[in-house]
Design a protein around this motif. Structure first.
Motif, PDB file in Angstrom:
ATOM      1  N   TRP A  74       8.266  -1.290  -9.412  1.00 19.98           N
ATOM      2  CA  TRP A  74       8.860  -2.199  -8.427  1.00 19.98           C
ATOM      3  C   TRP A  74       8.272  -3.566  -8.722  1.00 19.98           C
ATOM      4  O   TRP A  74       7.060  -3.744  -8.699  1.00 19.98           O
ATOM      5  N   CYS A  75       9.114  -4.532  -9.026  1.00 22.73           N
ATOM      6  CA  CYS A  75       8.669  -5.857  -9.440  1.00 22.73           C
ATOM      7  C   CYS A  75       9.114  -6.918  -8.439  1.00 22.73           C
ATOM      8  O   CYS A  75      10.241  -6.879  -7.945  1.00 22.73           O
ATOM      9  N   ALA A 124       0.837  -1.207   0.000  1.00 20.88           N
ATOM     10  CA  ALA A 124       0.000   0.000   0.000  1.00 20.88           C
ATOM     11  C   ALA A 124       0.870   1.254   0.000  1.00 20.88           C
ATOM     12  O   ALA A 124       0.590   2.214  -0.723  1.00 20.88           O
ATOM     13  N   VAL A 125       1.921   1.261   0.810  1.00 23.02           N
ATOM     14  CA  VAL A 125       2.836   2.403   0.839  1.00 23.02           C
ATOM     15  C   VAL A 125       3.493   2.580  -0.528  1.00 23.02           C
ATOM     16  O   VAL A 125       3.613   3.707  -1.027  1.00 23.02           O
ATOM     17  N   ALA A 126       3.896   1.484  -1.154  1.00 23.74           N
ATOM     18  CA  ALA A 126       4.521   1.564  -2.473  1.00 23.74           C
ATOM     19  C   ALA A 126       3.539   2.118  -3.515  1.00 23.74           C
ATOM     20  O   ALA A 126       3.918   2.943  -4.348  1.00 23.74           O
ATOM     21  N   LEU A 160       4.244  -9.577  -9.272  1.00 25.92           N
ATOM     22  CA  LEU A 160       3.614  -8.349  -8.794  1.00 25.92           C
ATOM     23  C   LEU A 160       4.389  -7.161  -9.324  1.00 25.92           C
ATOM     24  O   LEU A 160       5.625  -7.140  -9.238  1.00 25.92           O
ATOM     25  N   ARG A 161       3.688  -6.208  -9.915  1.00 23.82           N
ATOM     26  CA  ARG A 161       4.318  -4.992 -10.431  1.00 23.82           C
ATOM     27  C   ARG A 161       3.579  -3.778  -9.890  1.00 23.82           C
ATOM     28  O   ARG A 161       2.368  -3.663 -10.036  1.00 23.82           O
ATOM     29  N   ILE A 162       4.330  -2.890  -9.261  1.00 19.07           N
ATOM     30  CA  ILE A 162       3.733  -1.641  -8.744  1.00 19.07           C
ATOM     31  C   ILE A 162       4.428  -0.493  -9.436  1.00 19.07           C
ATOM     32  O   ILE A 162       5.614  -0.433  -9.542  1.00 19.07           O
TER      33      ILE A 162
END
Length: 135
Positions: free
Chosen positions: A97-98, A39-41, A133-135
């Motif tokens: 970010w992966c 969540a922070v990311a 997961l990718r953000i």
């Protein structure tokens, strides 16, 4: 055991950003549940206004690597990739970010991607990591 090569010290703003980012990343990974860290990311990425170039990503990774040499705690791929992600976000730059994995042998890994692909990661064309997961 090979002696690590001496790296050049990054500029002061890069070092300060990397210090703050590594401290926050380490605290998030060690003390908070993964959903809070994610969540922070996500919130941090929304605040970054411009995509980072590959050169900016390389500078952030170099500063992060320099700072992590002096870090007294655990600094594995999850913490250091999040630190580079946060350091760039502090400058208003956005990267992905992966978190991913590969099989045979089974491994998990975390990294950042800017523009065309992973930043500061070794080339492994025969066994690529698959993004989970990718953000």
């Amino acid at each position: 055991m090979a002696v690590p090569t001496r790296t050049e010290r990054p500029p002061l703003p890069d070092r300060l950003g990397a210090i703050a980012a590594l401290a926050v990343a380490s605290a998030l990974v060690q003390a908070a549940p993964l959903r809070c860290t994610l969540a922070v990311a996500r919130i941090t990425k929304r605040c970054a206004h411009r995509p980072a170039t590959a050169e900016e990503g390389v500078r952030a990774v170099a500063a992060r690597d320099w700072v992590s040499r002096f870090f007294p705690g655990r600094a594995a791929c999850l913490e250091i990739s999040l630190a580079a992600f946060l350091a760039l976000a502090l400058r208003g730059r956005s990267v992905d970010w992966c978190i991913g994995c590969r099989f045979d042998p089974c491994e998990s890994h975390a990294w950042i991607e800017a523009e065309s692909g992973p930043v500061g990661e070794p080339e492994t064309p025969d066994r690529p990591f698959h993004v989970t997961l990718r953000i």
